[in-house]
Enzyme design. Structure first.
Site, PDB file in Angstrom:
ATOM      1  N   GLU A  41      -6.171 -10.828  -1.159  1.00 24.36           N
ATOM      2  CA  GLU A  41      -6.914 -10.610   0.100  1.00 24.36           C
ATOM      3  C   GLU A  41      -8.417 -10.552  -0.169  1.00 24.36           C
ATOM      4  O   GLU A  41      -9.125  -9.709   0.392  1.00 24.36           O
ATOM      5  CB  GLU A  41      -6.477  -9.300   0.769  1.00 24.36           C
ATOM      6  CG  GLU A  41      -4.989  -9.186   1.010  1.00 24.36           C
ATOM      7  CD  GLU A  41      -4.578  -7.941   1.795  1.00 24.36           C
ATOM      8  OE1 GLU A  41      -5.457  -7.280   2.388  1.00 24.36           O
ATOM      9  OE2 GLU A  41      -3.375  -7.641   1.814  1.00 24.36           O
ATOM     10  N   GLU A  92       0.804  -1.229   0.000  1.00 21.71           N
ATOM     11  CA  GLU A  92       0.000   0.000   0.000  1.00 21.71           C
ATOM     12  C   GLU A  92       0.843   1.289   0.000  1.00 21.71           C
ATOM     13  O   GLU A  92       0.629   2.177   0.824  1.00 21.71           O
ATOM     14  CB  GLU A  92      -0.972  -0.031   1.178  1.00 21.71           C
ATOM     15  CG  GLU A  92      -1.892  -1.246   1.105  1.00 21.71           C
ATOM     16  CD  GLU A  92      -2.753  -1.467   2.353  1.00 21.71           C
ATOM     17  OE1 GLU A  92      -2.728  -0.638   3.270  1.00 21.71           O
ATOM     18  OE2 GLU A  92      -3.467  -2.486   2.394  1.00 21.71           O
ATOM     19  N   ASP A 134     -12.326 -10.588  -0.308  1.00 21.88           N
ATOM     20  CA  ASP A 134     -13.582 -10.783   0.414  1.00 21.88           C
ATOM     21  C   ASP A 134     -14.652  -9.947  -0.270  1.00 21.88           C
ATOM     22  O   ASP A 134     -14.337  -9.020  -1.019  1.00 21.88           O
ATOM     23  CB  ASP A 134     -13.466 -10.501   1.920  1.00 21.88           C
ATOM     24  CG  ASP A 134     -12.697  -9.248   2.277  1.00 21.88           C
ATOM     25  OD1 ASP A 134     -12.548  -8.365   1.405  1.00 21.88           O
ATOM     26  OD2 ASP A 134     -12.266  -9.137   3.435  1.00 21.88           O
ATOM     27  N   ASN A 163       1.990  -5.070  -3.140  1.00 23.88           N
ATOM     28  CA  ASN A 163       0.608  -5.439  -2.831  1.00 23.88           C
ATOM     29  C   ASN A 163      -0.214  -4.185  -2.513  1.00 23.88           C
ATOM     30  O   ASN A 163       0.236  -3.313  -1.775  1.00 23.88           O
ATOM     31  CB  ASN A 163       0.638  -6.363  -1.597  1.00 23.88           C
ATOM     32  CG  ASN A 163      -0.688  -7.021  -1.292  1.00 23.88           C
ATOM     33  OD1 ASN A 163      -1.267  -7.668  -2.166  1.00 23.88           O
ATOM     34  ND2 ASN A 163      -1.178  -6.883  -0.069  1.00 23.88           N
ATOM     35  N   HIS A 215     -10.518  -6.458  -1.965  1.00 27.59           N
ATOM     36  CA  HIS A 215     -11.542  -6.301  -0.928  1.00 27.59           C
ATOM     37  C   HIS A 215     -12.754  -5.672  -1.626  1.00 27.59           C
ATOM     38  O   HIS A 215     -12.803  -4.459  -1.833  1.00 27.59           O
ATOM     39  CB  HIS A 215     -11.038  -5.392   0.196  1.00 27.59           C
ATOM     40  CG  HIS A 215      -9.922  -5.996   0.985  1.00 27.59           C
ATOM     41  ND1 HIS A 215     -10.120  -7.065   1.845  1.00 27.59           N
ATOM     42  CD2 HIS A 215      -8.603  -5.716   1.044  1.00 27.59           C
ATOM     43  CE1 HIS A 215      -8.968  -7.397   2.397  1.00 27.59           C
ATOM     44  NE2 HIS A 215      -8.032  -6.600   1.921  1.00 27.59           N
TER      45      HIS A 215
HETATM   46  O1  G3I Z   1      -3.569  -8.111  18.799  1.00 28.80           O
HETATM   47  C1  G3I Z   1      -4.168  -6.944  19.389  1.00 28.80           C
HETATM   48  C2  G3I Z   1      -4.701  -7.271  20.750  1.00 28.80           C
HETATM   49  O2  G3I Z   1      -3.614  -7.584  21.583  1.00 28.80           O
HETATM   50  C3  G3I Z   1      -5.475  -6.052  21.273  1.00 28.80           C
HETATM   51  O3  G3I Z   1      -6.040  -6.366  22.513  1.00 28.80           O
HETATM   52  C4  G3I Z   1      -6.588  -5.664  20.293  1.00 28.80           C
HETATM   53  C5  G3I Z   1      -7.351  -4.412  20.761  1.00 28.80           C
HETATM   54  O4  G3I Z   1      -7.691  -3.587  19.676  1.00 28.80           O
HETATM   55  O5  G3I Z   1      -5.989  -5.373  19.051  1.00 28.80           O
HETATM   56  C6  G3I Z   1      -5.296  -6.488  18.487  1.00 28.80           C
HETATM   57  O6  G3I Z   1      -4.729  -6.072  17.311  1.00 28.80           O
HETATM   58  C7  G3I Z   1      -5.602  -5.904  16.227  1.00 28.80           C
HETATM   59  C8  G3I Z   1      -5.123  -6.820  15.112  1.00 28.80           C
HETATM   60  O7  G3I Z   1      -5.910  -6.612  13.943  1.00 28.80           O
HETATM   61  C9  G3I Z   1      -5.218  -8.303  15.475  1.00 28.80           C
HETATM   62  O8  G3I Z   1      -6.533  -8.658  15.688  1.00 28.80           O
HETATM   63  C10 G3I Z   1      -5.572  -4.471  15.762  1.00 28.80           C
HETATM   64  O9  G3I Z   1      -6.154  -3.633  16.747  1.00 28.80           O
HETATM   65  C11 G3I Z   1      -6.312  -4.310  14.454  1.00 28.80           C
HETATM   66  O10 G3I Z   1      -6.110  -2.989  13.951  1.00 28.80           O
HETATM   67  C12 G3I Z   1      -5.754  -5.293  13.453  1.00 28.80           C
HETATM   68  O11 G3I Z   1      -6.482  -5.165  12.249  1.00 28.80           O
HETATM   69  C13 G3I Z   1      -5.859  -5.713  11.104  1.00 28.80           C
HETATM   70  C14 G3I Z   1      -5.645  -4.627  10.050  1.00 28.80           C
HETATM   71  O12 G3I Z   1      -5.096  -5.205   8.889  1.00 28.80           O
HETATM   72  C15 G3I Z   1      -4.713  -3.524  10.555  1.00 28.80           C
HETATM   73  O13 G3I Z   1      -4.673  -2.493   9.643  1.00 28.80           O
HETATM   74  C16 G3I Z   1      -6.768  -6.797  10.540  1.00 28.80           C
HETATM   75  O14 G3I Z   1      -6.858  -7.882  11.458  1.00 28.80           O
HETATM   76  C17 G3I Z   1      -6.221  -7.293   9.210  1.00 28.80           C
HETATM   77  O15 G3I Z   1      -7.177  -8.126   8.594  1.00 28.80           O
HETATM   78  C18 G3I Z   1      -5.961  -6.118   8.282  1.00 28.80           C
HETATM   79  O16 G3I Z   1      -5.390  -6.619   7.106  1.00 28.80           O
HETATM   80  C19 G3I Z   1      -5.139  -5.659   6.073  1.00 28.80           C
HETATM   81  C20 G3I Z   1      -3.925  -6.137   5.318  1.00 28.80           C
HETATM   82  O17 G3I Z   1      -2.849  -6.358   6.198  1.00 28.80           O
HETATM   83  C21 G3I Z   1      -3.546  -5.154   4.228  1.00 28.80           C
HETATM   84  N1  G3I Z   1      -4.670  -4.891   3.357  1.00 28.80           N
HETATM   85  C22 G3I Z   1      -5.906  -4.498   4.020  1.00 28.80           C
HETATM   86  C23 G3I Z   1      -6.294  -5.528   5.073  1.00 28.80           C
HETATM   87  C24 G3I Z   1      -7.615  -5.185   5.722  1.00 28.80           C
HETATM   88  O18 G3I Z   1      -7.500  -3.959   6.420  1.00 28.80           O
END
Ligand code: G3I
Length: 324
Positions: free
Chosen positions: A239, A133, A241, A174, A210
């Site tokens: 990715e 990105e 969905d 990506n 997405h």
């Molecule tokens: O692991 C912590 C946990 O310890 C904490 O208690 C909790 C409280 O908010 O957060 C947890 O972390 C979260 C993490 O996902 C794991 O679940 C983050 O807050 C959350 O922001 C994070 O979101 C991820 C996101 O990327 C971050 O930008 C999504 O799971 C993930 O699916 C998403 O993936 C991205 C790709 O990497 C790039 N392309 C877009 C895609 C969707 O946004």
């Protein structure tokens, strides 16, 4: 189910990599999740575990526990691994404050990170999303910590460092929103052309796909894929969905979702794209349910399996397309 073959069997027979983004806790603790991952997919992407934040609990230490668990699971079950992602502006460690570093220190920090992570997974990660990105929604270069420190050449260096450590791995750029022909994919195309002109070792481009609310047109996706291929790049769908605007799902939403999945698989087969990754196993694990206000904006059912990891019409549709 319309087929007595699993998605994984069907994909294997077709020589297609059908992948899924996985969460290490679910893989450890949820029996039906683990079984679906093992039985239905032949490629894994750690959804978060290989990002800089989760990997770097402190400036001096790495925690490879979750990433190792996923990579080991993949190897034990004869699956490929897409490594996601080495360089991104999001999910950097909480302790990481760019203003604490000079530009030179940031460059050294990034190099050390890439060398360490790629080195650890040499020969076990097949494909890396080296940079994620880097282009903003309006098509300009995104002004990230890495861009501010090194200019556009942060991409050049990132790909070169990864290539030096693991010359066998396929190295990808990506991005999201660049799936069909549009302003953003034009900018990604131009960026990749510049990288190739400079001799940067980039092998491919990942189109995230997405499809949230508005779904890109499949003919346009195919045209877009072909122009990247004409540059000499491989293309993967990384990715995927598929969701509707919240409150606006039609009565036949599962069938329409299935048809879009089918169409995209057919585009892949028509264009020679050999990898499609869905961004999660069952709907209950989708990032859309928990990310910002997305659960208010989109239906939270974008994947091939439902909340209890049971197959949906979209699952049958992708099998039919791969089997066709
Ligand atoms: O692991 C912590 C946990 O310890 C904490 O208690 C909790 C409280 O908010 O957060 C947890 O972390 C979260 C993490 O996902 C794991 O679940 C983050 O807050 C959350 O922001 C994070 O979101 C991820 C996101 O990327 C971050 O930008 C999504 O799971 C993930 O699916 C998403 O993936 C991205 C790709 O990497 C790039 N392309 C877009 C895609 C969707 O946004």
């Amino acid at each position: 189910m319309s087929s007595d073959k699993s998605l994984r069997q069907t994909a294997d027979e077709r020589g297609f990599n059908f992948g899924v983004a996985v969460d290490p806790d679910a893989l450890r603790n949820d029996v039906s999740y683990r079984a679906r991952v093992r039985d239905e997919f032949n490629t894994l992407t750690p959804e978060n575990a290989l990002k800089m934040g989760p990997l770097r609990p402190s400036p001096e230490t790495y925690d490879f526990g979750d990433a190792d668990a996923i990579v080991n699971f993949a190897r034990a079950n004869d699956m490929d691994v897409r490594g996601h992602t080495l360089v991104w502006h999001n999910q950097t460690p909480t302790w990481f404050q760019p203003w604490d570093y000079t530009d030179d220190q940031l460059e050294r920090f990034l190099r050390e990170h890439i060398q360490t992570v790629v080195g650890r997974y040499r020969r076990t990660v097949d494909v890396w999303d080296v940079v994620n990105e880097a282009v903003a929604d309006d098509g300009t270069m995104r002004e990230t910590v890495w861009y501010d420190a090194m200019g556009e050449t942060y991409l050049d260096r990132a790909f070169e460092w990864a290539h030096e450590v693991d010359p066998e791995a396929d190295l990808y750029y990506n991005d999201y929103g660049a799936d069909a022909i549009n302003e953003k994919s034009d900018a990604v195309y131009d960026l990749l052309e510049r990288l190739l002109d400079r001799g940067v070792p980039v092998d491919g481009v990942g189109l995230q796909l997405h499809a949230l609310g508005e779904w890109p047109d499949c003919e346009s996706i195919a045209e877009n894929i072909r122009r990247f291929q004409a540059l000499g790049l491989d293309v993967q769908i990384t990715e995927m969905d598929v969701a509707f605007p919240a409150g606006e799902a039609p009565e036949d939403a599962p069938q329409r979702q299935a048809a879009f999945y089918r169409d995209v698989v057919e585009v892949c087969l028509d264009t020679g794209v050999d990898t499609l990754v869905t961004w999660g196993v069952g709907d209950a694990n989708s990032w859309i349910r928990v990310f910002r206000d997305f659960s208010e904006r989109y239906t939270g059912d974008p994947l091939l399996f439902d909340d209890r990891n049971r197959p949906k019409p979209a699952y049958d549709a992708v099998i039919d397309a791969l089997d066709g």
